[in-house]
Design an enzyme around this catalytic site. Structure first.
Site, PDB file in Angstrom:
ATOM      1  CD  GLU A  85       4.050  -5.481  -1.569  1.00 56.30           C
ATOM      2  OE1 GLU A  85       3.625  -5.052  -2.606  1.00 56.30           O
ATOM      3  OE2 GLU A  85       5.259  -5.471  -1.482  1.00 56.30           O
ATOM      4  CG  HIS A 134       2.764  -0.752  -3.373  1.00 56.38           C
ATOM      5  ND1 HIS A 134       3.525   0.608  -3.611  1.00 56.38           N
ATOM      6  CD2 HIS A 134       3.722  -1.279  -3.118  1.00 56.38           C
ATOM      7  CE1 HIS A 134       4.773   0.365  -3.534  1.00 56.38           C
ATOM      8  NE2 HIS A 134       5.031  -0.860  -3.194  1.00 56.38           N
TER       9      HIS A 134
END
Length: 389
Positions: free
Chosen positions: A144, A147
């Protein structure tokens, strides 16, 4: 701990295991070539982010932030402290200047997402926290944070917007087809961006077996004693090489509506990258820096993307990809090979075609369903306002 216990950005209290960190690393270091080329092109469009963020004000991002703040648990030194340590360590290793807020949301479905256009936030579900051990969870949080570093949330929101737009223009002749053609291309980039984030997770966790275990648990649940990483990877090999041209077509139909690659495929792709020279160079400290991003050539990035796809076709064991490769190489007996590849449709009667078509349809997700994260059975990353599992 990581190479230092205190970083220039104020990260501290990092976990005790020794890990390399990558000061100033550019997301280009771990991005899949197809993902990288799209991002480089979009970043070079002057003012694109500003304009798109202004338009995205119509989306309920502020409402979503308030929802998580009011109805989830915010990770901190006082709450889910072990997750907070992992988050800060991930940001420290990838040198992300600002640690994004992270929330734990009550949901039995294992899932995680990175959302937000102005400032990213990370959300993990209780189902995921309970499913994964510490090292597996570290890879997910690194995924994450990858990202966030790549800025995927801004560009992924385009996919949500266009998917919604396709429904609104469905009454216009050919309007829906035109929009959905763009959506299909964006979904292909979306899938490649997930491979990028998997690589970021490996750079953070620096434990390939833990990354493999996490993907295996997402596919098969919390029964690790009943599963085997090598057997799981063998499934990916069988998936790619097995069957005939009919199966190749069904694979395409199954994957087209998805925002994420299949879990076994992700595991195989990550293992291949971990064994590559590119990964070793990063671990040795040789990687592109963020300070060089502005000088990146769009045309070079597209050439690398095209070369990557060409290499995938050339080295693929899939029957259709081998046929395409043979066509490019001038192989003969094309008609005979196609007839043999699809012969089952005629010889097997209606059952072969019908069951295959049914499987493809059943495996598809609705065209208007927003993407969800890979940590929810591989059905998409929560990149926008509807990103909840």
């Amino acid at each position: 701990m990581s190479d230092d216990s205190h970083g220039p950005n104020g990260h501290e209290h990092v976990p005790s295991r020794q890990r390399r960190r990558f000061p100033g690393i550019s997301s280009r270091a771990y991005e899949h070539p197809a993902d990288r080329s799209a991002l480089v092109a979009l970043r070079r469009l002057s003012g694109f982010d500003t304009v798109f963020k202004a338009l995205s004000g119509l989306l309920p991002e502020r409402s979503l932030r308030l929802l998580f703040l009011s109805d989830s648990v915010r990770v901190s030194d006082a709450q889910f402290a072990h997750l907070n340590d992992m988050l800060r360590d991930a940001c420290y290793i990838l040198d992300l200047e600002k640690v994004p807020p992270m929330y734990v949301n009550q949901d039995p479905q294992p899932n995680a997402m990175c959302i937000g256009l102005d400032e990213p936030i990370i959300v993990v579900t209780t189902g995921l926290v309970e499913l994964l051990d510490e090292e597996e969870m570290r890879a997910v949080i690194g995924h994450e944070v990858g990202h966030a570093l790549s800025g995927h949330a801004v560009y992924r929101t385009i996919l949500l917007f266009l998917t919604s737009l396709a429904l609104r223009v469905a009454w216009i002749p050919l309007g829906n087809l035109a929009i959905m053609a763009i959506v299909t291309a964006l979904r292909e980039w979306f899938r490649k961006s997930e491979l990028s984030a998997d690589r970021a997770g490996l750079l953070v966790g620096q434990d390939l077996r833990a990354s493999m275990r996490g993907l295996m648990k997402i596919a098969g649940g919390n029964h690790l004693h009943e599963m085997n990483v090598d057997a799981f990877l063998a499934q990916a090999e069988e998936y790619e090489a097995g069957g005939d041209l009919r199966d190749s077509v069904l694979k395409i139909l199954n994957v087209l509506p998805r925002s994420h690659p299949f879990t076994t495929v992700r595991a195989a792709e990550l293992k291949k990258w971990a064994e590559s020279r590119d990964y070793q160079r990063i671990m040795d400290g040789h990687y592109p820096r963020r300070s060089e991003d502005k000088d990146t050539s769009v045309s070079d990035s597209f050439r690398q993307s095209a070369a990557s796809y060409a290499s995938d076709v050339k080295n693929s064991k899939d029957p259709l990809m081998k046929l395409v490769s043979d066509l490019a190489g001038g192989a003969g007996d094309l008609g005979g090979r196609v007839r043999r590849g699809f012969g089952g449709f005629a010889s097997g009667g209606g059952s072969g075609s019908g069951s295959g078509g049914g499987s493809a349809k059943d495996a598809s997700t609705p065209q208007d369903r927003p993407p969800r994260d890979d940590h929810g059975n591989g059905n998409g990353d929560g990149a926008g306002p509807d990103g909840r599992p």
